[in-house]
Scaffold this motif. Structure first.
Motif, PDB file in Angstrom:
ATOM      1  N   SER A  49      -7.924  -0.147 -19.947  1.00  0.00           N
ATOM      2  CA  SER A  49      -9.133  -0.427 -19.173  1.00  0.00           C
ATOM      3  C   SER A  49      -8.939   0.078 -17.745  1.00  0.00           C
ATOM      4  CB  SER A  49      -9.391  -1.941 -19.147  1.00  0.00           C
ATOM      5  OG  SER A  49      -8.401  -2.583 -18.353  1.00  0.00           O
ATOM      6  N   TYR A  50     -10.011   0.035 -16.996  1.00  0.00           N
ATOM      7  CA  TYR A  50      -9.948   0.403 -15.581  1.00  0.00           C
ATOM      8  C   TYR A  50      -8.932  -0.466 -14.851  1.00  0.00           C
ATOM      9  CZ  TYR A  50     -11.555   0.875 -10.746  1.00  0.00           C
ATOM     10  OH  TYR A  50     -11.621   1.066  -9.394  1.00  0.00           O
ATOM     11  N   SER A  51      -8.969  -1.783 -15.092  1.00  0.00           N
ATOM     12  CA  SER A  51      -8.029  -2.700 -14.430  1.00  0.00           C
ATOM     13  C   SER A  51      -6.591  -2.420 -14.853  1.00  0.00           C
ATOM     14  CB  SER A  51      -8.388  -4.151 -14.757  1.00  0.00           C
ATOM     15  OG  SER A  51      -9.673  -4.452 -14.275  1.00  0.00           O
ATOM     16  N   ASP A  52      -6.388  -2.111 -16.150  1.00  0.00           N
ATOM     17  CA  ASP A  52      -5.048  -1.765 -16.631  1.00  0.00           C
ATOM     18  C   ASP A  52      -4.487  -0.593 -15.824  1.00  0.00           C
ATOM     19  OD1 ASP A  52      -5.201  -3.662 -18.699  1.00  0.00           O
ATOM     20  OD2 ASP A  52      -5.728  -2.174 -20.225  1.00  0.00           O
ATOM     21  N   TRP A  53      -5.300   0.459 -15.703  1.00  0.00           N
ATOM     22  CA  TRP A  53      -4.807   1.643 -14.999  1.00  0.00           C
ATOM     23  C   TRP A  53      -4.571   1.346 -13.522  1.00  0.00           C
ATOM     24  CZ3 TRP A  53      -1.890   5.470 -14.695  1.00  0.00           C
ATOM     25  CH2 TRP A  53      -1.973   6.366 -13.627  1.00  0.00           C
ATOM     26  N   ARG A  54      -5.457   0.621 -12.890  1.00  0.00           N
ATOM     27  CA  ARG A  54      -5.273   0.299 -11.466  1.00  0.00           C
ATOM     28  C   ARG A  54      -3.940  -0.396 -11.242  1.00  0.00           C
ATOM     29  NH1 ARG A  54     -10.094  -0.745  -8.366  1.00  0.00           N
ATOM     30  NH2 ARG A  54      -8.651  -1.178  -6.687  1.00  0.00           N
ATOM     31  N   LEU A  55      -3.629  -1.369 -12.080  1.00  0.00           N
ATOM     32  CA  LEU A  55      -2.377  -2.103 -11.930  1.00  0.00           C
ATOM     33  C   LEU A  55      -1.178  -1.212 -12.252  1.00  0.00           C
ATOM     34  CD1 LEU A  55      -1.447  -4.918 -11.090  1.00  0.00           C
ATOM     35  CD2 LEU A  55      -1.340  -5.500 -13.503  1.00  0.00           C
ATOM     36  N   SER A  66       5.406  -8.584  -6.870  1.00  0.00           N
ATOM     37  CA  SER A  66       4.775  -9.734  -7.520  1.00  0.00           C
ATOM     38  C   SER A  66       3.349  -9.394  -7.940  1.00  0.00           C
ATOM     39  CB  SER A  66       4.752 -10.930  -6.570  1.00  0.00           C
ATOM     40  OG  SER A  66       3.821 -10.703  -5.525  1.00  0.00           O
ATOM     41  N   ALA A  67       2.810 -10.231  -8.819  1.00  0.00           N
ATOM     42  CA  ALA A  67       1.428 -10.030  -9.262  1.00  0.00           C
ATOM     43  C   ALA A  67       0.467 -10.137  -8.080  1.00  0.00           C
ATOM     44  CB  ALA A  67       1.073 -11.041 -10.341  1.00  0.00           C
ATOM     45  N   SER A  68       0.719 -11.077  -7.164  1.00  0.00           N
ATOM     46  CA  SER A  68      -0.195 -11.222  -6.018  1.00  0.00           C
ATOM     47  C   SER A  68      -0.128  -9.995  -5.115  1.00  0.00           C
ATOM     48  CB  SER A  68       0.085 -12.492  -5.234  1.00  0.00           C
ATOM     49  OG  SER A  68       1.378 -12.482  -4.696  1.00  0.00           O
ATOM     50  N   GLU A  69       1.074  -9.436  -4.907  1.00  0.00           N
ATOM     51  CA  GLU A  69       1.193  -8.206  -4.113  1.00  0.00           C
ATOM     52  C   GLU A  69       0.476  -7.051  -4.802  1.00  0.00           C
ATOM     53  OE1 GLU A  69       5.385  -7.743  -2.145  1.00  0.00           O
ATOM     54  OE2 GLU A  69       5.592  -9.004  -3.942  1.00  0.00           O
ATOM     55  N   ALA A  70       0.654  -6.945  -6.109  1.00  0.00           N
ATOM     56  CA  ALA A  70      -0.016  -5.882  -6.870  1.00  0.00           C
ATOM     57  C   ALA A  70      -1.524  -6.041  -6.780  1.00  0.00           C
ATOM     58  CB  ALA A  70       0.448  -5.904  -8.324  1.00  0.00           C
ATOM     59  N   GLY A  71      -1.987  -7.291  -6.877  1.00  0.00           N
ATOM     60  CA  GLY A  71      -3.421  -7.552  -6.785  1.00  0.00           C
ATOM     61  C   GLY A  71      -4.010  -7.108  -5.462  1.00  0.00           C
ATOM     62  N   LYS A  72      -3.284  -7.362  -4.377  1.00  0.00           N
ATOM     63  CA  LYS A  72      -3.776  -6.947  -3.058  1.00  0.00           C
ATOM     64  C   LYS A  72      -3.899  -5.433  -2.974  1.00  0.00           C
ATOM     65  CE  LYS A  72      -1.881 -10.920  -0.649  1.00  0.00           C
ATOM     66  NZ  LYS A  72      -0.773 -11.417   0.171  1.00  0.00           N
ATOM     67  N   ARG A  73      -3.010  -4.735  -3.637  1.00  0.00           N
ATOM     68  CA  ARG A  73      -3.043  -3.268  -3.593  1.00  0.00           C
ATOM     69  C   ARG A  73      -4.116  -2.680  -4.509  1.00  0.00           C
ATOM     70  NH1 ARG A  73       1.406  -1.175  -0.891  1.00  0.00           N
ATOM     71  NH2 ARG A  73       3.048  -2.687  -0.500  1.00  0.00           N
ATOM     72  N   THR A  74      -4.643  -3.480  -5.428  1.00  0.00           N
ATOM     73  CA  THR A  74      -5.681  -2.990  -6.337  1.00  0.00           C
ATOM     74  C   THR A  74      -7.066  -3.486  -5.977  1.00  0.00           C
ATOM     75  OG1 THR A  74      -5.482  -4.876  -7.836  1.00  0.00           O
ATOM     76  CG2 THR A  74      -4.108  -2.949  -8.325  1.00  0.00           C
ATOM     77  N   SER A  75      -7.159  -4.499  -5.143  1.00  0.00           N
ATOM     78  CA  SER A  75      -8.421  -5.157  -4.790  1.00  0.00           C
ATOM     79  C   SER A  75      -9.031  -5.896  -5.983  1.00  0.00           C
ATOM     80  CB  SER A  75      -9.438  -4.158  -4.224  1.00  0.00           C
ATOM     81  OG  SER A  75      -8.930  -3.562  -3.063  1.00  0.00           O
ATOM     82  N   ALA A  77      -9.559  -9.256  -8.281  1.00  0.00           N
ATOM     83  CA  ALA A  77      -9.539 -10.709  -8.064  1.00  0.00           C
ATOM     84  C   ALA A  77      -8.292 -11.288  -8.736  1.00  0.00           C
ATOM     85  CB  ALA A  77     -10.801 -11.329  -8.643  1.00  0.00           C
ATOM     86  N   PRO A  78      -7.736 -12.376  -8.173  1.00  0.00           N
ATOM     87  CA  PRO A  78      -6.509 -12.952  -8.727  1.00  0.00           C
ATOM     88  C   PRO A  78      -6.574 -13.266 -10.224  1.00  0.00           C
ATOM     89  CG  PRO A  78      -6.977 -13.929  -6.600  1.00  0.00           C
ATOM     90  CD  PRO A  78      -8.156 -13.067  -6.949  1.00  0.00           C
ATOM     91  N   ASP A  79      -7.703 -13.819 -10.707  1.00  0.00           N
ATOM     92  CA  ASP A  79      -7.799 -14.117 -12.138  1.00  0.00           C
ATOM     93  C   ASP A  79      -7.804 -12.847 -12.981  1.00  0.00           C
ATOM     94  OD1 ASP A  79     -10.431 -13.679 -10.994  1.00  0.00           O
ATOM     95  OD2 ASP A  79     -11.278 -14.356 -12.901  1.00  0.00           O
ATOM     96  N   LYS A  80      -8.386 -11.786 -12.439  1.00  0.00           N
ATOM     97  CA  LYS A  80      -8.406 -10.498 -13.139  1.00  0.00           C
ATOM     98  C   LYS A  80      -6.995  -9.902 -13.178  1.00  0.00           C
ATOM     99  CE  LYS A  80     -10.883  -7.083 -14.889  1.00  0.00           C
ATOM    100  NZ  LYS A  80     -11.615  -7.202 -16.126  1.00  0.00           N
ATOM    101  N   VAL A  81      -6.225 -10.074 -12.097  1.00  0.00           N
ATOM    102  CA  VAL A  81      -4.845  -9.587 -12.066  1.00  0.00           C
ATOM    103  C   VAL A  81      -4.037 -10.283 -13.160  1.00  0.00           C
ATOM    104  CG1 VAL A  81      -2.707  -9.482 -10.716  1.00  0.00           C
ATOM    105  CG2 VAL A  81      -4.895  -8.973  -9.626  1.00  0.00           C
ATOM    106  N   THR A  82      -4.168 -11.597 -13.259  1.00  0.00           N
ATOM    107  CA  THR A  82      -3.421 -12.360 -14.264  1.00  0.00           C
ATOM    108  C   THR A  82      -3.750 -11.875 -15.673  1.00  0.00           C
ATOM    109  OG1 THR A  82      -3.380 -14.283 -12.811  1.00  0.00           O
ATOM    110  CG2 THR A  82      -2.961 -14.681 -15.156  1.00  0.00           C
ATOM    111  N   ARG A  83      -5.038 -11.718 -15.976  1.00  0.00           N
ATOM    112  CA  ARG A  83      -5.440 -11.250 -17.312  1.00  0.00           C
ATOM    113  C   ARG A  83      -4.937  -9.835 -17.572  1.00  0.00           C
ATOM    114  NH1 ARG A  83     -10.248 -13.735 -15.808  1.00  0.00           N
ATOM    115  NH2 ARG A  83     -11.323 -11.756 -15.526  1.00  0.00           N
ATOM    116  N   THR A  84      -4.983  -8.993 -16.542  1.00  0.00           N
ATOM    117  CA  THR A  84      -4.531  -7.613 -16.701  1.00  0.00           C
ATOM    118  C   THR A  84      -3.029  -7.552 -16.923  1.00  0.00           C
ATOM    119  OG1 THR A  84      -6.384  -6.843 -15.337  1.00  0.00           O
ATOM    120  CG2 THR A  84      -4.525  -5.328 -15.622  1.00  0.00           C
TER     121      THR A  84
END
Length: 190
Positions: A49-55, A66-75, A77-84
């Motif tokens: 998915s788009y989110s998969d590739w972004r991460l 960390s997941a939170s650091e990765a999330g900040k670099r992808t923009s 949302a935190p729940d989307k980062v966790t699912r991805t």
């Protein structure tokens, strides 16, 4: 900004011919087209998915974060980062491991399979980018990259300073009050 330095600005009376010529409108259009073009490849070839590739793209450049650091670099949302992250772990593309320096912290990295897929997709991404830039000569590409770095640094400073829309509008109003001719007002008063 250091005291005594003068920030160069676009002339206050500078105007683009129409709203569609505005820089960020153009960036958003081209970024969307580029993203859709690349998505057609990684969705079809790898089922990402788009989110998969972004991460994956972030982890390909910034391993062991960390997941939170990765999330900040992808923009994302935190729940989307966790699912991805969960999705990528299930696909065998991302590994979770305790941080070697702080065992309480979990870091993410690409697995061997994830690294292979990242490299294959990144090669396609690079080819698309080169094709998009092929109308520019080498010096124009360097100027574009330098301008984007400057814009990016300024946006990061604005974010770090917590600048608000009200402050930006007040700054523009201050220029106007200083006797400088301003471009025609935009719909939000900029």
């Amino acid at each position: 900004m250091k005291a005594g330095t003068v920030r160069r600005r676009i002339a206050p009376d500078f105007r683009l011919p129409d709203r569609k010529a505005r820089m960020f409108y153009q960036f958003s259009i081209y970024a969307d087209r580029y993203g859709r073009f690349l998505a057609g490849f990684y969705e079809g070839a790898y089922g990402l998915s788009y989110s998969d590739w972004r991460l994956m793209a972030v982890l390909g450049v910034h391993p062991a974060i960390s997941a939170s650091e990765a999330g900040k670099r992808t923009s994302l949302a935190p729940d989307k980062v966790t699912r991805t992250v969960d999705s990528l772990v299930d696909k065998g593309l991302v590994l979770r491991a305790p941080d070697k320096k702080d065992r309480r912290r979990v870091v993410l990295s690409l697995s061997a399979k994830g690294k292979r897929q990242f490299q294959a997709i990144d090669n396609v991404r690079y080819a698309i980018e080169c094709e998009m830039l092929s109308e520019l000569d080498a010096s124009e590409v360097l100027v574009l990259h330098a301008a984007l770095r400057k814009i990016g640094s300024h946006v990061e400073r604005m974010m770090a300073e917590g600048r608000t829309l009200e402050e930006i509008l007040a700054h523009r109003q201050g220029l106007k009050n200083a006797g400088r001719k301003q471009p025609a007002a935009s719909p939000i008063g900029l």
